[in-house]
Design a protein around this motif. Sequence first.
Motif, PDB file in Angstrom:
ATOM      1  N   THR A  90      43.045  88.663  77.317  1.00 47.24           N
ATOM      2  CA  THR A  90      44.376  89.213  76.332  1.00 47.24           C
ATOM      3  C   THR A  90      44.927  87.726  76.021  1.00 47.24           C
ATOM      4  O   THR A  90      45.152  87.135  76.619  1.00 47.24           O
ATOM      5  N   LEU A  91      45.068  87.472  74.837  1.00 45.04           N
ATOM      6  CA  LEU A  91      45.646  86.341  74.246  1.00 45.04           C
ATOM      7  C   LEU A  91      47.713  87.169  74.252  1.00 45.04           C
ATOM      8  O   LEU A  91      48.339  86.322  75.338  1.00 45.04           O
ATOM      9  N   ILE A  92      47.886  88.261  74.326  1.00 49.92           N
ATOM     10  CA  ILE A  92      49.198  88.945  73.274  1.00 49.92           C
ATOM     11  C   ILE A  92      48.950  90.447  73.936  1.00 49.92           C
ATOM     12  O   ILE A  92      48.473  90.656  72.387  1.00 49.92           O
ATOM     13  N   GLU A  93      50.048  91.032  75.173  1.00 43.66           N
ATOM     14  CA  GLU A  93      50.371  92.269  74.645  1.00 43.66           C
ATOM     15  C   GLU A  93      51.542  92.217  74.618  1.00 43.66           C
ATOM     16  O   GLU A  93      52.230  91.592  75.580  1.00 43.66           O
ATOM     17  N   LEU A  94      52.111  93.268  73.765  1.00 46.17           N
ATOM     18  CA  LEU A  94      53.373  93.712  74.243  1.00 46.17           C
ATOM     19  C   LEU A  94      53.746  95.106  73.628  1.00 46.17           C
ATOM     20  O   LEU A  94      53.891  95.614  73.097  1.00 46.17           O
ATOM     21  N   ARG A  95      54.349  95.403  75.118  1.00 49.11           N
ATOM     22  CA  ARG A  95      54.652  97.159  75.411  1.00 49.11           C
ATOM     23  C   ARG A  95      55.774  97.213  75.829  1.00 49.11           C
ATOM     24  O   ARG A  95      56.041  96.578  77.073  1.00 49.11           O
ATOM     25  N   GLY A  96      56.976  97.610  75.407  1.00 48.56           N
ATOM     26  CA  GLY A  96      58.314  98.232  76.257  1.00 48.56           C
ATOM     27  C   GLY A  96      58.781  97.420  76.350  1.00 48.56           C
ATOM     28  O   GLY A  96      60.056  97.296  77.260  1.00 48.56           O
TER      29      GLY A  96
END
Length: 403
Positions: free
Chosen positions: A217-223
């Motif tokens: 994962t490079l970048i994940e954004l949730r919530g």
Amino acid sequence: MVRGKSAERMSMNRPDVVEALPRMVVDPPAAPTPCRGRLVERARWEWRPADGGDPAARTEEFLAAHGLPLHDLARPAPRHHHDTVCGAALYLSAAAGALLAGGPAGAANPADLPEVAVVVYGHTDTPPAHPGPPTGWWRGPWTESWTPRQHATAVDAVRQAIGHGDVYQVNLVGHAAAPYTGDPLPALARLGRLPGARYGGVLTGPGWAIGCASPETLIELRGGTLTTRPIKGTRPATAAGRADLLASAKERAEHIMIVDLERNDLARIARTGSVHVDDLFAVRRWCDLWQAESTIRAHAADGLGLADLLRAVCPGGSVTGAPKLAALDHIAALEPVGRGASMGGLGWVDAGGIDLGLTIRTAAVDREAVHVWAGGGITWDSDPDAEVAEAAAKTAPVRATLA
């Protein structure tokens, strides 16, 4: 292929004609599982350095113009509904990431690919039919970008730079290309199904395609929560290999350097004091390899937009080194060809957030050849021959799948 501002305006108003490869695969990495098989392209935008401008800002603007405003990621909009735009595949090369970071782009891309591609999708209840069965696939012999001795010499050059205090770690990547005939897309789709491919899938464009089997994962954004999962440290997937990885002081030091670097990257775009490491040096499996992974999370700062997010995290720290800009200088000086589709970002964005994988374990095709890349992080304790062998171990499952 979208080139220049007139072509860009055209793609802003209608779907592009996608052609040149024998069949199209609509299966971008990280797309929502319920939507796979129901996606249809609505519009696309591609960027190459000759087009000029800031690719991060233009990506954010293009998505907003197509119903995906990502100007304040701390306050995500509700997820899509059936009758609206579903989301978009987003790809940024390592060279584009280096530009965003203010570093050198490095050697020329050996593949005829855009450096950024954004493809907006909607839903269809009638998936488009393939024009016919795939044609036969033949892949010729690989031509390497450097010999094992040249690779080892580059490792020694990095060790000398570390000894001089210029850098702490540099990731070195090699490339190989092979001619092909027939339809490469089924082979790329097989690549995306390799065990441990968290970001398995295929993204296609006019005359090019990228197949990804990345676990990282490079970048994940949730919530409103940012997550990155750097991978550093590799051993054969045996009981002895796992024990050796856990006991290796060299691998742990290399890994923690990158965890610290990526903590700092997130801190630039996070609420003050919110960055924390959830899981440090956890051993995970990808194909026949053990790899060490950590999980770093933070809360997105108010007003954080997609463009600023990409500038902060690209290119990924685990495939550049520390300090990042100094590492990019050495990468540009030592690697004989560009990183192309590898070591960049590829994944999915929608109204609810972002999920981009780092394009390790990735292959690309253009009209002439299939391309693969592999490398590893170099520290003072690196053994040049061991680094060459590690890169070969990482690329072996990819090459075998493309046979």
